[in-house]
Design an enzyme around this catalytic site. Structure first.
Site, PDB file in Angstrom:
ATOM      1  N   SER A  75       0.764  -1.377  -0.034  1.00 39.46           N
ATOM      2  CA  SER A  75      -0.019   0.007   0.015  1.00 39.46           C
ATOM      3  C   SER A  75       0.974   1.154  -0.014  1.00 39.46           C
ATOM      4  CB  SER A  75      -1.054  -0.167   1.192  1.00 39.46           C
ATOM      5  OG  SER A  75      -1.849  -1.019   1.120  1.00 39.46           O
ATOM      6  N   GLU A  76       1.905   1.328   0.866  1.00 36.15           N
ATOM      7  CA  GLU A  76       2.831   2.398   0.800  1.00 36.15           C
ATOM      8  C   GLU A  76       4.248   1.969   1.072  1.00 36.15           C
ATOM      9  OE1 GLU A  76       0.113   2.503   3.371  1.00 36.15           O
ATOM     10  OE2 GLU A  76      -1.191   3.996   2.668  1.00 36.15           O
ATOM     11  N   THR A  77       5.196   2.675   0.328  1.00 40.66           N
ATOM     12  CA  THR A  77       6.479   2.573   0.504  1.00 40.66           C
ATOM     13  C   THR A  77       7.164   4.048   0.758  1.00 40.66           C
ATOM     14  OG1 THR A  77       6.522   0.782  -1.121  1.00 40.66           O
ATOM     15  CG2 THR A  77       8.614   2.155  -0.393  1.00 40.66           C
TER      16      THR A  77
END
Length: 207
Positions: free
Chosen positions: A35-37
């Site tokens: 979902s997020e990096t």
């Protein structure tokens, strides 16, 4: 753990994340398929303790809540020392103040990028995609702090739970639903659901 809470944090050290260009960051975030990096960088303003860039597999976000808290936790765990009693994070949305209370981190949300009225054509599309009638909607507004969310206040918890989205109809849109519980569930004030632009319901994001 819900997918919305899983992310990778790349920290600057002897080999700085600053040395990575935007294209490389984007490609890495796409490769993780999370979902997020986030990428921790040297701050560019004196008051900030660090700078963060936040990527989904498809785009960069100016701000998001989960990676803000997670990146701050990673920064502190890896030896980060804030200059003030609160941690100051620099991101595209500006400077974010993060308070520490023992092991608990909480942030002061930045000003919304977009608020107010949702135009009629877009509302019709959302209502059609979620099978909502005008009588079910108490209010609707943009609540965009980066990703681009709309929020619809419905009359009842049951109205929120009954929604079965047509993801093809709302493709590319981020819509959050909320309604008061009115004593339906002990200790719970609101029922919330969030439908992402990628075509699935997120169990966490959008709150």
């Amino acid at each position: 753990m819900p997918e919305a809470e899983i992310f990778v944090c790349i920290r600057y050290s002897e080999r700085h994340a600053d040395d990575l260009d935007t294209s490389t960051m984007a490609k890495f975030a796409n490769w993780t398929n999370l979902s997020e990096t986030t990428f921790l960088l040297k701050p560019t303003v004196p008051d900030a303790d660090y700078r963060v860039r936040i990527f989904t597999p498809h785009q960069e976000l100016p701000f998001a809540g989960h990676p803000t808290l997670g990146s701050c936790h990673a920064w502190l765990t890896l030896g980060g020392k804030p200059k003030q009693p609160v941690v100051i994070q620099e991101c595209q949305a500006g400077l974010i103040r993060i308070r520490r209370d023992g092991d608990i981190l909480s942030f002061l949300a930045p000003d919304l990028i977009k608020t107010g009225h949702i135009d009629n054509d877009l509302m019709k599309r959302v209502m059609s995609g979620l099978s909502l009638s005008p009588e079910m909607i108490v209010d609707a507004s943009w609540v965009d702090n980066g990703p681009g969310w709309m929020a619809l206040l419905l009359k009842s918890r049951d109205d929120v739970l009954r929604v079965r989205p047509n993801y093809q109809s709302i493709s590319g849109l981020r819509v959050g639903l909320i309604a008061p519980c009115l004593g339906d569930v002990d200790g719970v004030d609101f029922e919330v659901r969030a439908f992402t632009a990628a075509g699935y319901e997120d169990p966490v994001t959008g709150t």
